[in-house]
Design an enzyme around this catalytic site. Structure first.
Site, PDB file in Angstrom:
ATOM      1  N   GLU A   1       1.094  -1.189  -0.110  1.00 49.68           N
ATOM      2  CA  GLU A   1      -0.427  -0.129  -0.480  1.00 49.68           C
ATOM      3  C   GLU A   1       1.166   1.317   0.045  1.00 49.68           C
ATOM      4  O   GLU A   1       0.893   2.247  -0.629  1.00 49.68           O
ATOM      5  CB  GLU A   1      -0.700  -0.253   1.655  1.00 49.68           C
TER       6      GLU A   1
ATOM      7  N   HIS B   1     -10.216  -4.783  10.306  1.00 52.92           N
ATOM      8  CA  HIS B   1     -11.001  -4.834   9.286  1.00 52.92           C
ATOM      9  C   HIS B   1     -11.935  -3.446   9.613  1.00 52.92           C
ATOM     10  O   HIS B   1     -12.723  -4.046   8.848  1.00 52.92           O
ATOM     11  CB  HIS B   1     -11.175  -5.810   8.852  1.00 52.92           C
TER      12      HIS B   1
END
Lengths: 331, 327
Positions: free
Chosen positions: B58, B127
């Site tokens: 990322e 998450h």
């Protein structure tokens, strides 16, 4: 047809020497201005490293992309940036290439493919990889060169960039300008192994060169960039060089002790890239007088740019709010 | 009007926009197989140059989006779960949000960064985050948080057509809800809040998936004789302060429902706007229904104890209208 990169012509050498002089004159001026209290912030000078940026950018056109570092004046000028626009920027003037919004660490000129100096060490790695992907999608043989230092080579994004660029065969030239220092930390303390070896597991060709020899840099970079333009995928070029000035011109004001010896600096000053370019020109038969003419021309150019920049107007604070978005008026 | 699932509406928008503009490039982790369904079928239709799986990196990907945009393309970066945006946060915070200003307006960055976000499904602490307060604070990035299928399509299209960076947060695994999507070209402007329900007694500003909870709460409140007005800001940057203030002028009470952690949440910002520009309109304190300052626990019973609920909205509103100190 492959070009002959054995020796730059006298004309090429002279053009590169002139570009190196532009960088040197501009930065000598900026350093003096900082010490005289005439600049709002410290400057990270590229003095001593000029051959690296110039020898590489000599192979790039406005259509190619570069990303640069906090020590970015040299790359900006090497890639064809306008000295006046850069000096005005660093003087925080409205005429600056970024309108006075970016300053010394963010000089950029998109019309010349200069995606900007960057205040985040390693900040150019992702941007250059993206530009290389764009170049590949464009399909016109463009390349992206990412200048970074040996300090940035320890950022994880270098590995990420090599992985993606190799997988996708991106025309990305990773240029590690190894000046031996990560700000004030010696490279030996910060870096394990040889940075050149880091390319090998990714199948990326890597070369190293004396970064103070503009002819040598020009030869190696020329070969690597030409291969890239022919769909050759990425490369890593390690240029060994040295910043003979401090990390930042302001450092003398805040460092309690020196971090390197005078001998170390002197040994590199003895290998000054501009002096060596003069020697190369002499080898081609160029007369000293002709070289002096170039020097005078550059000095006149930078003196005029500096005087004009000092007299330029300040930027308008009313613009600040509108500068965060390009379409702020749309909503 | 067509009935589409939330995630299908985004997928429709992607097909239409990529067809319209060949410079849109979609890349990210698992965009080809499409975990949520929003990028389904795009690889087969548009090919590997325009739709591309990436390695899991990322920190590089967000920087790449900047470089691609600066070099003339229009990248859409899918980061899967919004928590992974933290891994890529450097280039969002230091490059994407700043380069337009830093370059004196030279660099246009038509970038859309999308991800699923939020809790409620036992996906636990890493998450379930709701990171839009961070993006709101950066300054140079638009933030869209659609609450329904129609808005998801319209806001996504606006995001990819904008020449500025946008964060587009979708409800990820919660994206199966059906909704009405207007036929034909459907765009939703940034900075235009929607009034989801009209009412006279209290304004409930609800963000993203919280609109549904607010709607359930409003029905329960109506049964108690309390009429709630629901405002869906749709984008947090830019924020439609005027619509919120106009509603407060009518109801004189404000409750904000936000699934971010309470401290420095979007709700905090909206409360600040109300205190600053709407102080004289209010006859009760501004209340926030948020996630307390904890990260999301795994066990459903634990998650339910901290996640906003229609019951909490109802009790907060009832306390306000009865002029008691709210919970």
């Amino acid at each position: 047809m492959r070009n002959d990169y054995q020796n730059p012509s006298q004309e090429t050498l002279l053009a590169m020497y002139e570009r190196m002089l532009v960088i040197r004159e501009t930065e000598e001026y900026l350093g003096a201005q900082f010490r005289a209290g005439e600049l709002p912030a410290g400057v990270h000078l590229y003095i001593g490293q000029e051959a690296s940026g110039v020898g590489i950018c000599a192979h790039l056109s406005d259509e190619d992309w570069i990303t640069s570092t906090h020590r970015g004046h040299g790359h900006f000028l090497a890639k064809g940036g306008d000295p006046y626009a850069m000096i005005a920027e660093i003087h925080a003037k409205a005429d600056g290439v970024c309108g006075g919004f970016g300053g010394t660490m963010h000089v950029a000129d998109l019309s010349r493919g200069i995606l900007g100096a960057n205040g985040i060490v390693g900040g150019g790695l992702g941007i250059a990889t993206g530009a290389a992907f764009a170049a590949k999608l464009d399909g016109k043989g463009k390349v992206a060169a990412c200048f970074f230092g040996d300090g940035a080579a320890n950022q994880g994004t270098l590995m990420e960039a090599m992985n993606v660029a190799s997988l996708w065969k991106l025309p990305l030239l990773l240029v590690c300008e190894h000046n031996g220092w990560s700000e004030f930390t010696r490279s030996e303390v910060a870096t394990s192994g040889n940075i050149l070896d880091r390319a090998q597991p990714f199948g990326i060709p890597a070369q190293e060169v004396d970064g103070n020899d503009v002819g040598a840099v020009w030869r190696v970079a020329g070969e690597m960039i030409e291969a890239m333009r022919n769909d050759g995928g990425p490369g890593l070029l390690l240029t060994h060089t040295y910043r003979t000035r401090g990390h930042v011109e302001a450092e003398i004001n805040f460092l309690s002790q020196s971090y390197r010896s005078e001998e170390e600096v002197a040994s590199w000053e003895a290998r000054d890239p501009l002096d060596r370019a003069v020697a190369l020109l002499a080898e081609t038969g160029m007369a000293t007088e002709e070289i002096l003419v170039v020097r005078e021309r550059v000095k006149t150019l930078i003196d005029a740019a500096a005087a004009r920049a000092q007299a330029a107007p300040d930027p308008d604070p009313a613009l600040v709010k509108s500068m965060m978005f390009s379409e702020v008026d749309a909503w | 009007m067509a009935k589409r699932r939330f995630i299908q509406a985004i997928n429709d928008a992607m097909f239409e926009e990529m067809e319209r503009d060949p410079r849109i490039i979609l890349f990210g982790e698992d965009v080809e197989i499409s975990m949520f369904g929003d990028t389904k079928g795009l690889r087969d239709h548009f090919g590997p140059d325009r739709v591309r799986d990436t390695p899991i990196c990322e920190a590089l990907l967000t920087g790449m989006a900047v470089g691609m945009a600066a070099a003339g393309w229009r990248p859409v970066l899918h980061m899967m779960f919004s928590n992974f945006m933290y891994t890529g946060f450097d280039a969002i915070a230091n490059q994407m949000s700043k380069l337009h200003l830093m370059t004196g307006g030279q660099m246009k960055l038509p970038i859309t960064v999308m991800a699923g976000f939020g809790g409620g499904r036992s996906t636990a602490a890493q998450h379930s985050d709701c990171p839009y307060p961070l993006f709101m604070n950066l300054g140079g990035i638009n933030v869209a948080v659609p609450s329904n299928a129609g808005d998801a399509k319209g806001l996504f299209k606006t995001a990819v057509r904008s020449n500025d960076p946008a964060i587009f947060l979708e409800p990820g695994g919660r994206g199966g809800e059906l909704g009405e999507v207007p036929d034909g070209e459907h765009l939703v402007s940034f900075g235009k809040a929607a009034i989801r329900r009209e009412g006279r007694d209290v304004t409930i500003v609800a963000i993203g998936a919280m609109v549904k909870l607010a709607d359930q709460a409003a029905k329960a409140l109506a049964a108690n004789g309390v009429e709630a007005e629901i405002i869906d800001p749709r984008t947090l940057v830019p924020l439609d302060e005027e619509t919120i203030l106009a509603s407060i002028a009518k109801t004189r009470r404000l409750v904000i429902v936000d699934e971010a952690r309470d401290r420095c949440s979007a709700a905090s910002q909206i409360a600040a706007v109300a205190a600053d520009r709407g102080f004289g309109l209010l006859k009760a304190p501004v209340k926030r229904v948020t996630v307390p300052n904890v990260c999301m626990p795994y066990a459903p019973v634990l998650e339910r104890s901290v996640y906003p609920s229609s019951e909490r909205i109802v009790s907060t509103v009832l306390a306000l209208v009865s002029n008691q100190e709210a919970i």
